[in-house]
Design a protein around this motif. Sequence first.
Motif, mmCIF file in Angstrom:
data_model
loop_
_atom_site.group_PDB
_atom_site.id
_atom_site.type_symbol
_atom_site.label_atom_id
_atom_site.label_comp_id
_atom_site.label_asym_id
_atom_site.label_seq_id
_atom_site.Cartn_x
_atom_site.Cartn_y
_atom_site.Cartn_z
ATOM 1 N N GLY B 54 0.817 -1.202 0.000
ATOM 2 C CA GLY B 54 0.000 0.000 0.000
ATOM 3 C C GLY B 54 0.851 1.253 0.000
ATOM 4 O O GLY B 54 1.957 1.259 0.542
ATOM 5 N N SER B 55 0.347 2.321 -0.623
ATOM 6 C CA SER B 55 1.028 3.615 -0.565
ATOM 7 C C SER B 55 0.812 4.254 0.805
ATOM 8 O O SER B 55 0.073 3.746 1.635
ATOM 9 N N GLY B 56 1.482 5.397 1.024
ATOM 10 C CA GLY B 56 1.359 6.097 2.295
ATOM 11 C C GLY B 56 2.527 5.850 3.226
ATOM 12 O O GLY B 56 2.561 6.386 4.333
ATOM 13 N N HIS B 57 3.488 5.015 2.774
ATOM 14 C CA HIS B 57 4.675 4.725 3.582
ATOM 15 C C HIS B 57 5.934 5.322 2.969
ATOM 16 O O HIS B 57 7.040 4.913 3.290
ATOM 17 N N GLU B 58 5.801 6.262 2.069
ATOM 18 C CA GLU B 58 6.925 6.792 1.322
ATOM 19 C C GLU B 58 8.003 7.348 2.260
ATOM 20 O O GLU B 58 7.664 7.947 3.275
ATOM 21 N N PRO B 59 9.283 7.195 1.884
ATOM 22 C CA PRO B 59 9.790 6.749 0.592
ATOM 23 C C PRO B 59 9.661 5.254 0.306
ATOM 24 O O PRO B 59 9.892 4.854 -0.824
ATOM 25 N N MET B 60 9.330 4.409 1.267
ATOM 26 C CA MET B 60 9.106 3.000 0.969
ATOM 27 C C MET B 60 7.883 2.855 0.057
ATOM 28 O O MET B 60 6.830 3.394 0.402
ATOM 29 N N HIS B 61 7.943 2.122 -1.070
ATOM 30 C CA HIS B 61 9.102 1.411 -1.591
ATOM 31 C C HIS B 61 9.729 2.129 -2.788
ATOM 32 O O HIS B 61 10.861 1.858 -3.133
ATOM 33 N N GLY B 62 8.976 3.014 -3.463
ATOM 34 C CA GLY B 62 9.468 3.616 -4.702
ATOM 35 C C GLY B 62 10.784 4.345 -4.526
ATOM 36 O O GLY B 62 11.618 4.358 -5.440
ATOM 37 N N GLY B 63 10.982 4.953 -3.363
ATOM 38 C CA GLY B 63 12.214 5.689 -3.099
ATOM 39 C C GLY B 63 13.439 4.807 -3.008
ATOM 40 O O GLY B 63 14.559 5.320 -2.920
ATOM 41 N N PHE B 64 13.254 3.494 -3.042
ATOM 42 C CA PHE B 64 14.386 2.572 -2.933
ATOM 43 C C PHE B 64 14.633 1.800 -4.222
ATOM 44 O O PHE B 64 15.360 0.803 -4.228
ATOM 45 N N VAL B 65 14.057 2.264 -5.309
ATOM 46 C CA VAL B 65 14.317 1.653 -6.617
ATOM 47 C C VAL B 65 15.556 2.312 -7.222
ATOM 48 O O VAL B 65 15.629 3.545 -7.310
ATOM 49 N N GLY B 66 16.488 1.497 -7.620
ATOM 50 C CA GLY B 66 17.702 2.023 -8.255
ATOM 51 C C GLY B 66 18.875 1.093 -8.038
ATOM 52 O O GLY B 66 18.734 0.009 -7.438
ATOM 53 N N PHE B 67 20.015 1.529 -8.513
ATOM 54 C CA PHE B 67 21.248 0.738 -8.410
ATOM 55 C C PHE B 67 21.484 0.268 -6.975
ATOM 56 O O PHE B 67 21.455 1.070 -6.045
ATOM 57 N N GLY B 68 21.692 -1.023 -6.810
ATOM 58 C CA GLY B 68 22.071 -1.550 -5.504
ATOM 59 C C GLY B 68 20.926 -1.772 -4.537
ATOM 60 O O GLY B 68 21.157 -2.114 -3.374
ATOM 61 N N MET B 69 19.676 -1.643 -5.006
ATOM 62 C CA MET B 69 18.562 -1.862 -4.082
ATOM 63 C C MET B 69 17.419 -2.539 -4.848
ATOM 64 O O MET B 69 17.624 -3.643 -5.353
ATOM 65 N N LEU B 70 16.271 -1.916 -5.002
ATOM 66 C CA LEU B 70 15.163 -2.582 -5.701
ATOM 67 C C LEU B 70 15.238 -2.365 -7.207
ATOM 68 O O LEU B 70 15.641 -1.303 -7.676
ATOM 69 N N ASP B 71 14.765 -3.387 -7.953
ATOM 70 C CA ASP B 71 14.602 -3.212 -9.397
ATOM 71 C C ASP B 71 13.234 -2.637 -9.720
ATOM 72 O O ASP B 71 13.075 -1.961 -10.736
ATOM 73 N N ALA B 72 12.249 -2.919 -8.869
ATOM 74 C CA ALA B 72 10.918 -2.353 -9.089
ATOM 75 C C ALA B 72 10.157 -2.268 -7.774
ATOM 76 O O ALA B 72 10.411 -3.031 -6.836
ATOM 77 N N ALA B 73 9.233 -1.318 -7.730
ATOM 78 C CA ALA B 73 8.324 -1.170 -6.596
ATOM 79 C C ALA B 73 6.912 -1.037 -7.139
ATOM 80 O O ALA B 73 6.688 -0.382 -8.160
ATOM 81 N N VAL B 74 5.967 -1.661 -6.430
ATOM 82 C CA VAL B 74 4.574 -1.661 -6.874
ATOM 83 C C VAL B 74 3.719 -1.002 -5.790
ATOM 84 O O VAL B 74 3.459 -1.594 -4.757
ATOM 85 N N PRO B 75 3.326 0.266 -6.021
ATOM 86 C CA PRO B 75 2.525 0.949 -5.016
ATOM 87 C C PRO B 75 1.041 0.684 -5.194
ATOM 88 O O PRO B 75 0.475 0.933 -6.265
#
Lengths: 333, 333
Positions: B54-75
């Motif tokens: 669920g959204s509302g926990h930002e930056p989790m998870h979209g804020g952690f997409v990138g080199f060395g962490m997540l490849d994708a986040a689904v809000p």
Amino acid sequence: MKKLINDPKNVVNEAVAGFEVAHADIVRVSHDPVFIVRADAPLHGKVGIVSGGGSGHEPMHGGFVGFGMLDAAVPGPVFTSPTPDPILAATQAVDGGAGVLHIVKNYTGDVLNFETAADLAAADGIQVRTVIINDDVAVKDSLYTAGRRGVAGTILVEKIAGAAAERGDDLDAVTAVAEKVNSHVRTMGVALTPCVVPHAGEPSFTLADDEIEIGIGIHGEPGRERIKLEPADAIVDRLLGPILEDLPFASGDEVLLLVNGMGGTPQIELYIVFRRAAEVLQECGITVTRSLVGNYTTSLEMAGASISVLKLDDELTALWDAPVQTAALRWGR
Amino acid sequence: MKKLINDPKNVVNEAVAGFEVAHADIVRVSHDPVFIVRADAPLHGKVGIVSGGGSGHEPMHGGFVGFGMLDAAVPGPVFTSPTPDPILAATQAVDGGAGVLHIVKNYTGDVLNFETAADLAAADGIQVRTVIINDDVAVKDSLYTAGRRGVAGTILVEKIAGAAAERGDDLDAVTAVAEKVNSHVRTMGVALTPCVVPHAGEPSFTLADDEIEIGIGIHGEPGRERIKLEPADAIVDRLLGPILEDLPFASGDEVLLLVNGMGGTPQIELYIVFRRAAEVLQECGITVTRSLVGNYTTSLEMAGASISVLKLDDELTALWDAPVQTAALRWGR
């Protein structure tokens, strides 16, 4: 008033003590007088950069001490200028023989106390220059200020001047680039709620359940007008209009867009604000080439946001992109 | 309810659109179905990592997409699990032939929808493993959960598993290190205020002016007990006690200490919490060798904080220190 604090009079000391332990790889802390300094200061031959002001705006300024940004930060009591003593001590601690730049937000107390400290430092043989930040387009002459207030644009000055100092620019050059950033950046903010200074225990102003304050200051000083709550897009338009007219920005400009949270606003809302601001700029033919979104210059738990637009050129962009390693801003290193 | 939003039903879509513009150097966004993906995905031969919720926990998870962490986040919608469709699409978008790890917080809806998506991806020939995060020591079996809840420890799993995938570990190894982090981390939180889901318009629970909720969930689910407000140090002791007993942690341990803001708490208070937590750990002979302080797993504008302690070893420390480049966490690159 519910806060995660102990005795209100220990808020700053205890927070600084926590900061010291959390970021021991980046900073050292002097506890008497209180200031935060780069772990590797002073750096011989490098211009030192010192900022400071009342606490309650974290991460500004302590969160920006480190490689490529500030050499020292001097936190006063909450929303109260630090006295000349710690400013002088911080100036001495970062002097590597190439002089020291003071970056000072335009509030009467800060300007006066930094000036006194600069005079004392000069008497001690340290060359000091001062740049006064006054990026807030909302009001002239407010509760704490003659002229415009210094707000979130301050951190852009700190980042870019810090990069210039880090690459070895001399005191005149670092001062000049800091003045250039200040002259190229404009900011305006909005508050949805007031904030509570810990030792006061009461909000410094009140807003009705359906009211917002356009042009708010970072201590809750009055802005331009108090209006009924509107959709985010309408609020963004109210903030961006005065910003874009003021410089003025023009079609073809490249800019850095900073959407800054005041402390109590969820990130999801900051990105909604960013989306509309970027859209308006695009409609004006202005290209957002650099972005920053988050809580950088806060007012304790105030809900609200500010928008800053910095007109970029190749020099400013390169200095913005240069490596930085602080508690609150870190890249390229 | 005062929020910087437009139509409550567009909150997630508009925020994601803003995120896309602000971080175009790091991510791409799919708008139908909605997911955020590394700009350079898929990476041939690299294990993909997908998280969401669920959204509302930002930056989790979209804020952690990138080199060395997540490849994708689904809000998903605010505080509501995403459906299997976008999870499947994100899984397909990051599959580079080496399989995909799903990192899922332990909530009934998330677990079910990620499981369905994993089955569909498997039918599509993608090897999927799942690690369920359940670091919250506060309660067993809550409003949305069978067993313990997944909270702020999730981002430590995402960072460390992301580093393992980035250095080329295979799917079994990345899964194993994610499980290891989950088994080594414990979290507990406190709320001072509730939060308001935009489309609901009312707080999901209430707290009196002098009350706090110990062991709060990240959606405002009930914790262990509701008590009168206490000094920060006493609250920290209430959170740390159950954390330290649970693993158990012991004298001689080296740990990462995460003090996470719930969204509406000023940073100055988070450092006061950090200071006391580090002090208690030191008294127990436990050494804080890595630190993180800030808003990483939030609950909209909720005031409060959580404390996470992760027991480190050389492997986990090296993976924590590895370069990362995301919107919300960035170093070494």
